[in-house]
Each structure stands twice: as C-alpha cells, then as structure tokens.
Scaffold this motif. Structure first.
Motif, PDB file in Angstrom:
ATOM      1  N   GLY A 123       0.785  -1.219   0.000  1.00 41.43           N
ATOM      2  CA  GLY A 123       0.000   0.000   0.000  1.00 41.43           C
ATOM      3  C   GLY A 123       0.819   1.271   0.000  1.00 41.43           C
ATOM      4  O   GLY A 123       0.272   2.365   0.120  1.00 41.43           O
ATOM      5  N   SER A 124       2.141   1.150  -0.171  1.00 40.41           N
ATOM      6  CA  SER A 124       2.988   2.340  -0.094  1.00 40.41           C
ATOM      7  C   SER A 124       2.787   3.287  -1.271  1.00 40.41           C
ATOM      8  O   SER A 124       3.252   4.430  -1.241  1.00 40.41           O
ATOM      9  N   GLU A 125       2.064   2.822  -2.314  1.00 36.28           N
ATOM     10  CA  GLU A 125       1.815   3.680  -3.475  1.00 36.28           C
ATOM     11  C   GLU A 125       0.601   4.586  -3.282  1.00 36.28           C
ATOM     12  O   GLU A 125       0.308   5.448  -4.118  1.00 36.28           O
ATOM     13  N   LEU A 126      -0.114   4.430  -2.180  1.00 34.99           N
ATOM     14  CA  LEU A 126      -1.308   5.233  -1.937  1.00 34.99           C
ATOM     15  C   LEU A 126      -0.964   6.712  -1.797  1.00 34.99           C
ATOM     16  O   LEU A 126       0.123   7.085  -1.357  1.00 34.99           O
ATOM     17  N   GLU A 127      -1.914   7.554  -2.172  1.00 34.74           N
ATOM     18  CA  GLU A 127      -1.740   8.988  -1.995  1.00 34.74           C
ATOM     19  C   GLU A 127      -1.688   9.323  -0.501  1.00 34.74           C
ATOM     20  O   GLU A 127      -2.271   8.628   0.323  1.00 34.74           O
ATOM     21  N   GLY A 128      -0.974  10.394  -0.185  1.00 33.83           N
ATOM     22  CA  GLY A 128      -0.911  10.827   1.204  1.00 33.83           C
ATOM     23  C   GLY A 128       0.245  10.251   1.991  1.00 33.83           C
ATOM     24  O   GLY A 128       0.370  10.530   3.185  1.00 33.83           O
ATOM     25  N   ILE A 129       1.103   9.447   1.342  1.00 32.57           N
ATOM     26  CA  ILE A 129       2.278   8.874   2.006  1.00 32.57           C
ATOM     27  C   ILE A 129       3.514   9.566   1.449  1.00 32.57           C
ATOM     28  O   ILE A 129       3.719   9.604   0.235  1.00 32.57           O
ATOM     29  N   HIS A 130       4.329  10.118   2.337  1.00 34.64           N
ATOM     30  CA  HIS A 130       5.439  10.962   1.906  1.00 34.64           C
ATOM     31  C   HIS A 130       6.739  10.616   2.632  1.00 34.64           C
ATOM     32  O   HIS A 130       6.727  10.052   3.726  1.00 34.64           O
ATOM     33  N   VAL A 131       7.838  11.016   2.002  1.00 39.12           N
ATOM     34  CA  VAL A 131       9.145  11.110   2.662  1.00 39.12           C
ATOM     35  C   VAL A 131       9.558  12.570   2.583  1.00 39.12           C
ATOM     36  O   VAL A 131       8.960  13.366   1.842  1.00 39.12           O
ATOM     37  N   PHE A 216      -0.040  -0.210   4.540  1.00 43.21           N
ATOM     38  CA  PHE A 216      -0.950   0.931   4.493  1.00 43.21           C
ATOM     39  C   PHE A 216      -2.191   0.503   3.720  1.00 43.21           C
ATOM     40  O   PHE A 216      -2.083  -0.239   2.737  1.00 43.21           O
ATOM     41  N   GLU A 217      -3.333   0.982   4.158  1.00 50.15           N
ATOM     42  CA  GLU A 217      -4.580   0.584   3.499  1.00 50.15           C
ATOM     43  C   GLU A 217      -5.422   1.806   3.181  1.00 50.15           C
ATOM     44  O   GLU A 217      -5.344   2.830   3.858  1.00 50.15           O
ATOM     45  N   GLY A 218      -6.225   1.680   2.123  1.00 50.96           N
ATOM     46  CA  GLY A 218      -7.099   2.757   1.708  1.00 50.96           C
ATOM     47  C   GLY A 218      -7.562   2.512   0.291  1.00 50.96           C
ATOM     48  O   GLY A 218      -7.111   1.570  -0.377  1.00 50.96           O
ATOM     49  N   ASP A 219      -8.461   3.356  -0.207  1.00 52.06           N
ATOM     50  CA  ASP A 219      -8.949   3.228  -1.574  1.00 52.06           C
ATOM     51  C   ASP A 219      -7.909   3.800  -2.528  1.00 52.06           C
ATOM     52  O   ASP A 219      -7.078   3.087  -3.083  1.00 52.06           O
ATOM     53  N   GLN A 220      -7.898   5.105  -2.699  1.00 53.38           N
ATOM     54  CA  GLN A 220      -6.823   5.747  -3.458  1.00 53.38           C
ATOM     55  C   GLN A 220      -5.838   6.437  -2.528  1.00 53.38           C
ATOM     56  O   GLN A 220      -4.652   6.532  -2.829  1.00 53.38           O
ATOM     57  N   LEU A 224      -5.508   3.918   6.636  1.00 56.41           N
ATOM     58  CA  LEU A 224      -5.233   3.041   7.765  1.00 56.41           C
ATOM     59  C   LEU A 224      -3.787   2.563   7.718  1.00 56.41           C
ATOM     60  O   LEU A 224      -3.256   2.284   6.642  1.00 56.41           O
ATOM     61  N   ILE A 225      -3.180   2.470   8.887  1.00 54.63           N
ATOM     62  CA  ILE A 225      -1.848   1.895   9.021  1.00 54.63           C
ATOM     63  C   ILE A 225      -1.966   0.613   9.835  1.00 54.63           C
ATOM     64  O   ILE A 225      -2.513   0.624  10.940  1.00 54.63           O
TER      65      ILE A 225
END
Length: 442
Positions: A123-131, A216-220, A224-225
């Motif tokens: 799920g690391s490709e989901l939007e809202g995840i940053h470095v 990580f989980e979610g639609d787009q 959820l972590i």
C-alpha cells in the motif's frame, strides 16, 4: 582538465567552488538529478511548519549563479546510472527527456547524497504517504496537508521524525509517532529519551512504540496503518526512518564500500578507484573517538568534506580531520544535544567507562527562572579522557554541547575540563559551568 561532480548540493557545490577559484581555466561539470542546487535540507521541516515562509529562502545559491558568475556547467535532471572507472566516463539518463548521456572526466567527485529509507510496505503507493528529503518533497507535503488532513502519522522517532511531528502539531494537526523501538531518540541514552517522550506526550502527540509497520490501506488515499500489533487511522503519513547513501551506481567499479553502503574515503576524500573522490552523505566520515570510519550524514560534514575534496582536486592538499558525532535538535520547548559517544556506543567498543547523569541549571541558581538542564557525561575510566556529553533542557544546551565537542576533538580529560576558562555571569552560567560540575563528579 575536466572535472565532473555528481550532485549539486552541499558537498558538490562546496567542491565546485574550490575548483573554479583555484583553477579558473578548468572545465567543471555538475550532474544534478533534480532541478534545485544548494538548498538547506535541514530547513525543510520548518517550511512545512510555516516558520520558513518561502521555499526560495532555503536555496543558498541558485543554479544560474553557478553558471553565469562562475562558469560552471550546472546541469539538471541528469541521473547518473553508471561510472566506468577504467575509461573515466560517467553514464546516465536525462530524466525529463529520456535521453542517455555520457561525460568523460579527468577527476570525478561523487557527491550524490543519500535517499530516505522506504521499505516496500504493502500500500505504499497510496496517496498521502510521503518522505522528506528535498524541496519538492516538502512542497508536496505542504500542498497535500491542505486537503482535509487532520490526523498525521509519522513513522520514525529520530531527528527528522521529531522535527516533522513538532511542525505538524504547530499547524494544528493531530499527530501520532510510530516507532519500532521502545523509545524515541534512540541515538541518545535512555535518560535523555525519557525527556523527549514526556515532551511529546505533553504536546498531545500519541506515541506508538515497539510496533512495526506492516502495511498501508485505503482506496486511493491512505486511510489506515497496519502494524504487527494493531491498526491506526491516518489522513497522511510521513515515513522518516533514516537514510541510505546513494552509491548503487558505483558498484561496478569495485570501489570499497562501508557496511552501510557509503563510499569509503581517505582523509583526502579519495576513494579506492584512481581519480575518483567522494564527499558528503554518500561517503564515510572518520570518527576521531572510535578511530574508524563511520556514517553520520550531516550538512556540516558535507560542507567540510566537499571543501576538502575540491581543494585536493584543484591541487591544494587538504585533509578532513574527522568528526566526533555532534548533533542538536529542537523539539517544542526542549533542545536536545549530543557529542561523542553514548553509553551504548562505549559498550559496543568495549571501552572501560564511567558515566554520570545529573540535573543542574544553565545559569546561577539564584538567578530567576525555573530552567533545569539535564546532562550525561561519560569518560574513559583509565585515561580520564572525556568520551561524550548529552544534554536536554530549554536553554543552555547548545553552549555545553559545542564546548564539549571542542574538548572531544582535542582529546581532553575531565581534569582539563575543570581548568577551562568558561564565561560566567549569573544570567548565563554559574561559577562552575555544568560541564565542569560533571567533570568534578566523574
């Protein structure tokens, strides 16, 4: 003479300026993977927090300055993919066009920096995840956090994680820190970590310690972590669990690498391959106390190493004298500093040591202001040599850490510390500085 530099930030441009000043007739080409030169990575959390208002304030010198005023061929979007050490050619791709490139060199400096560690979470490709490592990273975060973001989770409780968490709180977000360790700030001794944890809790940060992120989980967009022990809702996630040196493209050269993947250099910033130098976050730093190569990537080291490398490339012999592991961080009302060895490091090195932790004040006890300063000091039991100092408090930390760093550099004993002529006036110190108080007790 053709000098090629990989990387256009602290180490690379410090070196480039040394070369063009000493050898104005030489050709200097810089290959930068991104589009921004010489920016302040350490200021990025404060841009997110709104303390630094404009992103351009973080840029020390624009690319155009290097080109027009100094004649440097400062290229952008040039990603190096391979170094042919035998034929002295750098190869790569221009990322905005997809075109390959080759550049021949007489002398090469690798100043490619480091990249954030980002495990392949589901799920690391989901939007809202940053470095957070570059100005574009920071801009994406600032833009993204306007999108109804209320709950932010920071994965990692180290320097960047703490600074990012603070700045999100200052932006009115509800913040959680998840860390695999059982405590925050594991580079510090446990007593120091306790102060950090109390400050985090006092500022309303939720701490989830001793848990490992699994997915990580979610639609787009992330919602959820999932950890090995539970699940947590989040509107945004910042992954800040460390960095790794950008050195994959040199593996075909047979160049000596540190266990961390950093390029091993000697005091002249030379690598094990002829005519190739390295400096900054992609290279090792010699630790004066451990008496061996280490990897502590900081902007201070990058600027020094870049300057040394550039001087040597230009024919003016200089050496990097090493470092002692000095760092400092602001976390809300606290300043936390460290220099030299911590207790765990002394144990790993099998040093026979003594350590003391004590609370004092950064000024005279009778001077108004409730301002405790907690310090830990460690020394070699047989030689009396000071080995390390850690401090936490609302003020006075930076002064003690910098004095201690100077003492460590010169291998001073605790008796030497007692005899230092340190400034004194009631608003700033007591007649015996806290460092000297600790030295007398050790």
């Amino acid at each position: 003479m053709n000098v090629v530099i990989i990387g256009g930030d602290a180490a690379g441009m410090s070196a480039a300026m040394q070369v063009v000043r000493a050898q104005p007739d030489w050709k200097v080409t810089v290959l930068e993977k991104g589009a921004i030169y010489s920016y302040a990575q350490c200021g990025l959390p404060y841009y997110i927090g709104g303390i630094v208002k404009e992103r351009d304030d973080l840029i020390a010198r624009a690319r155009e300055v290097f080109q027009e005023e100094h004649g440097i061929d400062a290229r952008i979007y040039h990603e190096v993919q391979d170094v042919d050490g035998e034929n002295q050619i750098v190869k790569g791709i221009v990322t905005d066009s997809g075109e390959p490139f080759e550049v021949a060199y007489d002398k090469l400096l690798i100043a490619s920096g480091a990249s954030p560690v980002f495990p392949s979470f589901d799920g690391s490709e989901l939007e809202g995840i940053h470095v957070l490592k570059t100005i574009p990273d920071a801009e994406k975060i600032v833009t993204d956090m306007q999108e109804d973001v209320l709950n932010v989770t920071v994965v990692g409780g180290g320097y960047i994680g703490l600074e990012v968490a603070e700045n999100f709180v200052e932006q009115g977000k509800k913040v959680r820190i998840i860390d695999l360790s059982e405590r925050l700030g594991t580079v510090y001794d446990e007593e120091i970590s306790e102060f950090i944890q109390k400050e985090a809790e006092a500022k309303g940060i939720e701490l989830v310690l001793g848990e490992s992120v699994k997915s990580f989980e979610g639609d787009q967009r992330v919602e959820l972590i999932q950890t090995d022990q539970g699940e947590y809702r989040a509107d945004m996630v910042i992954v800040a669990i460390g960095v790794k040196p950008n050195s994959d493209f040199v593996k075909n050269t047979g160049m000596h690498l540190h266990e961390t993947g950093a390029i091993v250099v000697n005091p002249y910033m030379e690598t094990s391959v002829k005519n190739i130098y390295a400096a900054g976050d992609c290279a090792t730093q010699y630790h004066r106390l451990k008496e061996k190569n280490d990897y502590i990537p900081l902007g201070t080291h990058a600027n020094k190493q870049g300057r040394v490398a550039g001087s040597n490339i230009a024919g003016n012999t200089k050496t990097f004298k090493g470092m002692v592991g000095t760092s400092i961080v602001k976390f809300f009302d606290l300043t936390i500093g460290k220099t030299g060895l911590g207790e765990n490091e002394a144990k790993e090195l099998e040093i026979d040591y003594e350590v003391i932790g004590f609370e004092t004040a950064p000024h005279a006890s009778y001077y108004p202001g409730d301002n405790p300063l907690f310090m830990r000091m460690i020394k070699h039991k047989q030689t009396d040599q000071l080995l390390g100092v850690q401090a936490v408090g609302k003020s006075g930390v930076d002064k003690r850490i910098d004095v201690a760093a100077t003492a460590l550099y010169h291998r001073m004993t605790t008796e030497d510390m007692e005899n230092l002529d340190i400034s004194y006036a009631p608003p700033y110190n007591s007649t015996w500085d806290p460092l000297q108080q600790g030295a007398r007790r050790l």
